[in-house]
Design an enzyme around this catalytic site. Structure first.
Site, PDB file in Angstrom:
ATOM      1  NE  ARG A  93      61.907  10.871 -43.280  1.00  0.00           N
ATOM      2  CZ  ARG A  93      63.273  11.494 -43.143  1.00  0.00           C
ATOM      3  NH1 ARG A  93      63.592  12.552 -42.679  1.00  0.00           N
ATOM      4  NH2 ARG A  93      64.071  10.445 -43.587  1.00  0.00           N
ATOM      5  CB  ILE A 118      64.321   7.066 -40.586  1.00  0.00           C
ATOM      6  CG1 ILE A 118      62.954   7.224 -41.478  1.00  0.00           C
ATOM      7  CG2 ILE A 118      65.128   8.328 -40.438  1.00  0.00           C
ATOM      8  CD1 ILE A 118      62.038   8.276 -40.685  1.00  0.00           C
ATOM      9  CB  SER A 119      65.034   4.919 -46.045  1.00  0.00           C
ATOM     10  OG  SER A 119      65.339   3.577 -45.770  1.00  0.00           O
ATOM     11  CD  GLN A 120      68.607  10.476 -49.552  1.00  0.00           C
ATOM     12  OE1 GLN A 120      69.266   9.753 -49.606  1.00  0.00           O
ATOM     13  NE2 GLN A 120      68.686  11.549 -50.319  1.00  0.00           N
ATOM     14  N   PRO A 121      64.025  10.240 -47.460  1.00  0.00           N
ATOM     15  CG  PRO A 121      63.028  12.303 -46.578  1.00  0.00           C
ATOM     16  CD  PRO A 121      64.498  11.339 -46.553  1.00  0.00           C
TER      17      PRO A 121
END
Ligand code: SAH
Length: 227
Positions: free
Chosen positions: A43, A74-77
């Site tokens: 990531r 970037i979206s939260q995992p």
């Protein structure tokens, strides 16, 4: 699938990813395939590519949404894992993603064995991600510059559709492009917090619907998309 993961990545980052996976399990993610993808995908490289700055270790693998340039995130995992899990992807299925961003979710979908079509409306992000994903070994996604509200009629129908920006309503074109028996996951709402909505297309004109809690996304923008 990844070709240029360095030794340094192996030692420094793998441990961080393992810890992230443990957090995601505690938060309720159960799919082994989704967790394995998150444990595998570097990531931090997605930030390096989109911001031009090496990611701070703790940031890249903390369970947070982070800025990636062009006013996007970037979206939260956890959100990536949750949406992916809810799609129940079978290898070989055709999946349409709306909002490619830096391509992290795209990489997760590829790791699920999906045939991925992904649309992005921000030119800079689109150009960057189109170069970046193949550079780390993710070559098979079809990346398209365009308007997610319209979907991709030329490649429809899709087994699954994932929308990764907050929509004020479910675009009808997307419902039309979904196969009967397929499902769509989409955050709905115009406020700061949105409801995650899951729909299954049970016939050409009927849908089963579930609401799966509150999430935070950047908006799915209208009327500004490329051609
Ligand atoms: N999937 C990404 C999330 C990116 S954030 C990830 O893995 O992190 C949402 C993305 O949706 C942004 O890149 C934004 O530019 C894009 N977007 C917003 N409106 C859009 C539209 N109408 N069509 C396609 N993409 C859109």
């Amino acid at each position: 699938m990844l070709h240029n993961v360095s030794k340094e990545d192996e030692y420094l980052f793998h441990g961080k990813r393992k810890r992230l996976v443990e957090q995601l399990k505690l938060k309720g993610i159960k799919s082994d395939k989704v967790l394995a993808a998150i444990e595998k995908i570097p990531r931090h490289l997605f930030f390096d590519a989109s911001t031009g700055r090496p990611a701070l270790l703790d940031h890249a693998y903390s369970d947070k949404a982070l800025p990636i340039g062009a006013g996007q995130t970037i979206s939260q995992p956890y959100t990536v894992a949750f949406q992916t899990e809810q799609l129940s992807i079978i290898p070989g299925e055709k999946v349409l993603e709306i909002g490619t961003g830096c391509g992290y979710q795209t990489a997760v979908l590829l790791e699920m064995g999906a045939k991925v079509y992904s649309i992005e409306r921000q030119r800079e992000l689109f150009d960057l991600t189109k170069l970046f994903l193949p550079s780390i070994g993710y070559r098979s996604a079809k990346l398209i510059y365009g308007d997610g509200y319209k979907g991709l009629p030329q490649f429809a129908p899709f087994d699954k559709i994932i929308v990764t920006a907050a929509a004020p309503y479910i675009p009808n074109d997307l419902l039309v492009q979904l196969k009967v028996g397929g499902n769509i996951i989409i955050p709905l709402g115009e406020g700061e917090v949105q409801e995650m909505v899951w729909l299954k297309k049970s016939s050409a004109s009927t849908f089963d619907r579930k609401v799966l809690g509150n999430f935070k996304f950047v908006p799915l923008l209208q009327h500004k998309a490329g051609k």
